[in-house]
Design a protein around this motif. Structure first.
Motif, PDB file in Angstrom:
ATOM      1  N   GLU A   1      58.038 -31.086 -64.455  1.00  0.00           N
ATOM      2  CA  GLU A   1      56.984 -30.894 -63.769  1.00  0.00           C
ATOM      3  C   GLU A   1      56.954 -31.459 -62.925  1.00  0.00           C
ATOM      4  OE1 GLU A   1      52.850 -32.513 -66.334  1.00  0.00           O
ATOM      5  OE2 GLU A   1      53.240 -30.974 -67.804  1.00  0.00           O
ATOM      6  N   GLY A   2      57.804 -32.236 -62.549  1.00  0.00           N
ATOM      7  CA  GLY A   2      58.317 -32.969 -61.225  1.00  0.00           C
ATOM      8  C   GLY A   2      59.498 -32.763 -60.882  1.00  0.00           C
ATOM      9  N   THR A   3      60.395 -34.738 -60.306  1.00  0.00           N
ATOM     10  CA  THR A   3      61.710 -34.557 -60.279  1.00  0.00           C
ATOM     11  C   THR A   3      62.220 -35.384 -61.371  1.00  0.00           C
ATOM     12  OG1 THR A   3      61.432 -36.166 -58.958  1.00  0.00           O
ATOM     13  CG2 THR A   3      61.389 -34.556 -57.416  1.00  0.00           C
ATOM     14  N   LEU A   4      63.222 -35.257 -61.398  1.00  0.00           N
ATOM     15  CA  LEU A   4      63.648 -36.093 -62.918  1.00  0.00           C
ATOM     16  C   LEU A   4      65.136 -36.565 -61.816  1.00  0.00           C
ATOM     17  CD1 LEU A   4      64.461 -33.811 -65.225  1.00  0.00           C
ATOM     18  CD2 LEU A   4      62.263 -35.563 -65.399  1.00  0.00           C
ATOM     19  N   SER A   5      65.226 -37.598 -62.668  1.00  0.00           N
ATOM     20  CA  SER A   5      66.996 -38.529 -62.195  1.00  0.00           C
ATOM     21  C   SER A   5      67.923 -38.029 -62.891  1.00  0.00           C
ATOM     22  CB  SER A   5      66.689 -39.775 -62.452  1.00  0.00           C
ATOM     23  OG  SER A   5      66.430 -40.511 -63.369  1.00  0.00           O
ATOM     24  N   ALA A   6      69.345 -38.917 -62.675  1.00  0.00           N
ATOM     25  CA  ALA A   6      69.902 -38.244 -63.713  1.00  0.00           C
ATOM     26  C   ALA A   6      69.981 -38.730 -65.172  1.00  0.00           C
ATOM     27  CB  ALA A   6      71.602 -39.095 -62.478  1.00  0.00           C
ATOM     28  N   SER A   7      69.495 -40.092 -64.903  1.00  0.00           N
ATOM     29  CA  SER A   7      69.324 -40.395 -65.940  1.00  0.00           C
ATOM     30  C   SER A   7      68.504 -40.403 -66.883  1.00  0.00           C
ATOM     31  CB  SER A   7      68.963 -42.317 -65.841  1.00  0.00           C
ATOM     32  OG  SER A   7      69.605 -42.839 -65.419  1.00  0.00           O
ATOM     33  N   GLU A   8      67.189 -39.979 -66.330  1.00  0.00           N
ATOM     34  CA  GLU A   8      66.088 -38.726 -67.191  1.00  0.00           C
ATOM     35  C   GLU A   8      66.952 -37.956 -67.608  1.00  0.00           C
ATOM     36  OE1 GLU A   8      62.752 -40.893 -64.581  1.00  0.00           O
ATOM     37  OE2 GLU A   8      63.105 -39.130 -62.970  1.00  0.00           O
ATOM     38  N   CYS A   9      67.560 -36.622 -67.004  1.00  0.00           N
ATOM     39  CA  CYS A   9      67.727 -35.001 -67.449  1.00  0.00           C
ATOM     40  C   CYS A   9      68.807 -35.753 -68.844  1.00  0.00           C
ATOM     41  CB  CYS A   9      68.366 -34.786 -65.891  1.00  0.00           C
ATOM     42  SG  CYS A   9      69.265 -33.731 -66.766  1.00  0.00           S
ATOM     43  N   ALA A  10      69.900 -37.042 -68.581  1.00  0.00           N
ATOM     44  CA  ALA A  10      70.558 -37.458 -68.635  1.00  0.00           C
ATOM     45  C   ALA A  10      69.970 -37.678 -70.763  1.00  0.00           C
ATOM     46  CB  ALA A  10      71.966 -38.200 -68.678  1.00  0.00           C
TER      47      ALA A  10
ATOM     48  N   LEU B   1      73.805 -31.678 -61.803  1.00  0.00           N
ATOM     49  CA  LEU B   1      72.592 -31.653 -61.336  1.00  0.00           C
ATOM     50  C   LEU B   1      72.851 -30.943 -59.736  1.00  0.00           C
ATOM     51  CD1 LEU B   1      70.380 -34.165 -62.524  1.00  0.00           C
ATOM     52  CD2 LEU B   1      69.800 -32.498 -62.633  1.00  0.00           C
ATOM     53  N   GLU B   2      74.624 -32.277 -59.858  1.00  0.00           N
ATOM     54  CA  GLU B   2      75.064 -32.482 -58.465  1.00  0.00           C
ATOM     55  C   GLU B   2      75.535 -30.281 -58.096  1.00  0.00           C
ATOM     56  OE1 GLU B   2      74.994 -34.378 -55.713  1.00  0.00           O
ATOM     57  OE2 GLU B   2      74.349 -35.102 -56.462  1.00  0.00           O
ATOM     58  N   HIS B   3      75.809 -29.805 -59.093  1.00  0.00           N
ATOM     59  CA  HIS B   3      76.525 -28.563 -58.505  1.00  0.00           C
ATOM     60  C   HIS B   3      75.085 -27.204 -58.750  1.00  0.00           C
ATOM     61  CE1 HIS B   3      78.223 -24.822 -59.788  1.00  0.00           C
ATOM     62  NE2 HIS B   3      77.432 -24.684 -60.868  1.00  0.00           N
ATOM     63  N   PHE B   4      74.280 -27.865 -59.066  1.00  0.00           N
ATOM     64  CA  PHE B   4      73.207 -27.242 -59.006  1.00  0.00           C
ATOM     65  C   PHE B   4      72.678 -27.186 -57.453  1.00  0.00           C
ATOM     66  CE2 PHE B   4      72.114 -27.025 -63.906  1.00  0.00           C
ATOM     67  CZ  PHE B   4      72.839 -25.856 -64.124  1.00  0.00           C
TER      68      PHE B   4
ATOM     69  N   THR C   1      74.526 -27.926 -55.098  1.00  0.00           N
ATOM     70  CA  THR C   1      75.596 -27.165 -54.205  1.00  0.00           C
ATOM     71  C   THR C   1      75.584 -25.649 -54.095  1.00  0.00           C
ATOM     72  OG1 THR C   1      77.213 -28.717 -54.966  1.00  0.00           O
ATOM     73  CG2 THR C   1      78.327 -27.123 -54.043  1.00  0.00           C
ATOM     74  N   THR C   2      74.779 -25.364 -55.227  1.00  0.00           N
ATOM     75  CA  THR C   2      75.267 -23.626 -54.900  1.00  0.00           C
ATOM     76  C   THR C   2      73.569 -23.290 -54.516  1.00  0.00           C
ATOM     77  OG1 THR C   2      74.159 -24.207 -57.727  1.00  0.00           O
ATOM     78  CG2 THR C   2      77.136 -23.704 -57.196  1.00  0.00           C
ATOM     79  N   GLY C   3      72.337 -24.661 -54.515  1.00  0.00           N
ATOM     80  CA  GLY C   3      71.287 -24.224 -53.576  1.00  0.00           C
ATOM     81  C   GLY C   3      70.248 -23.986 -54.880  1.00  0.00           C
ATOM     82  N   GLN C   4      70.840 -24.215 -56.099  1.00  0.00           N
ATOM     83  CA  GLN C   4      69.492 -23.660 -57.328  1.00  0.00           C
ATOM     84  C   GLN C   4      68.947 -24.821 -57.828  1.00  0.00           C
ATOM     85  OE1 GLN C   4      69.748 -20.554 -58.651  1.00  0.00           O
ATOM     86  NE2 GLN C   4      71.383 -19.947 -57.336  1.00  0.00           N
ATOM     87  N   ALA C   5      69.153 -26.200 -56.790  1.00  0.00           N
ATOM     88  CA  ALA C   5      68.338 -27.196 -57.221  1.00  0.00           C
ATOM     89  C   ALA C   5      68.094 -27.692 -55.983  1.00  0.00           C
ATOM     90  CB  ALA C   5      68.474 -27.681 -58.283  1.00  0.00           C
ATOM     91  N   GLU C   6      67.479 -28.846 -55.381  1.00  0.00           N
ATOM     92  CA  GLU C   6      67.026 -29.474 -53.889  1.00  0.00           C
ATOM     93  C   GLU C   6      66.800 -31.040 -54.514  1.00  0.00           C
ATOM     94  OE1 GLU C   6      62.301 -30.059 -53.622  1.00  0.00           O
ATOM     95  OE2 GLU C   6      64.219 -28.027 -52.408  1.00  0.00           O
ATOM     96  N   VAL C   7      67.874 -32.064 -54.204  1.00  0.00           N
ATOM     97  CA  VAL C   7      67.961 -33.412 -54.431  1.00  0.00           C
ATOM     98  C   VAL C   7      66.646 -34.088 -53.435  1.00  0.00           C
ATOM     99  CG1 VAL C   7      69.786 -34.265 -53.199  1.00  0.00           C
ATOM    100  CG2 VAL C   7      68.945 -35.470 -55.197  1.00  0.00           C
ATOM    101  N   ARG C   8      65.975 -35.011 -53.997  1.00  0.00           N
ATOM    102  CA  ARG C   8      65.935 -36.126 -53.307  1.00  0.00           C
ATOM    103  C   ARG C   8      65.888 -37.401 -52.865  1.00  0.00           C
ATOM    104  NH1 ARG C   8      59.052 -32.886 -53.988  1.00  0.00           N
ATOM    105  NH2 ARG C   8      60.497 -30.919 -53.038  1.00  0.00           N
TER     106      ARG C   8
END
Length: 223
Positions: free
Chosen positions: A171-180, A194-197, A199-206
């Motif tokens: 529902e919101g953003t996730l950290s790498a640890s939460e996603c893992a 996550l970083e791949h996504f 890079t491809t523009g499918q996801a954004e990082v904040r």
């Protein structure tokens, strides 16, 4: 079995497309027609699940055939297969609810991929309830990054799909640890996907800044 009607003005092309479909498990060609009027009659007679519809027919434009099918109350799905690249044709096809639009010429693999996605969406329609946004996107025919972007060496499609689904359903953003934790992966592996996504523009990082230390990277599906 998914019953398919092939419609193309060129007899040889129709034969090739028929052969392509016949090679796929779960699909059955119920007929081939070469004019718009014959296609309308065949749909009424044979009741196919899917029509592979050329646009440049000798008597009717393919999208006018589709409009007439809907006016007649026929609810078969239609996949456009055509050399027409005009924006207006693609826009009209989209507005009329085609399940896909494949440009000629194409190979067996191109048609196979689209038909397999179509079959997967049909299976989802049989479910009483969808599991989340990922299934809705699949049902609406939206491709995921794992289908449209090549993965770097050492990354698997299966793991990418797991990470993608976790991110999509958040529902919101996730950290790498939460996603893992949700994906059942190590933090390092989750971070790599996550970083791949991003890079491809499918996801954004904040970046989330705390009182001390480096800011936390948090990921969200969609750009």
């Amino acid at each position: 079995m998914i019953r398919v009607l092939v419609v193309d003005d060129d007899f040889m092309v129709a034969r090739i497309h028929t052969g392509f479909v016949a090679r796929l498990a779960g699909f059955e060609v119920v007929g081939a027609r070469h004019t718009g009027r014959d296609a309308l009659a065949a749909v009424a007679e044979l009741g196919p699940d899917l029509v592979l519809l050329d646009l440049y027919l000798p008597d009717l434009f393919g999208l006018d055939v589709l409009a007439q099918l809907r006016a007649d109350g026929e609810d078969c799905d239609v996949m456009v297969i055509s050399a027409a690249k005009e924006v207006d044709a693609v826009r009209r096809a989209s507005h009329q609810g085609v399940v896909d639009y494949l440009l000629k010429p194409f190979g067996f693999d191109d048609l196979r991929d689209r038909l397999e996605r179509y079959a997967a969406r049909r299976d989802l329609l049989k479910a009483a309830e969808l599991e989340g946004q990922h299934d809705i996107d699949r049902l609406l025919g939206r491709r995921t990054s794992t289908a449209t972007q090549p993965l770097p060496k050492g990354m698997s499609v299966e793991t990418a799909q797991v990470v993608e689904r976790v991110l999509r359903d958040s529902e919101g953003t996730l950290s790498a640890s939460e996603c893992a934790e949700q994906a059942g992966l190590s933090r390092v592996s989750a971070r790599r996907y996550l970083e791949h996504f991003t890079t491809t523009g499918q996801a954004e990082v904040r970046l989330r800044y705390g009182t001390t230390g480096r800011p936390e990277r948090r990921y969200r599906w969609g750009s």
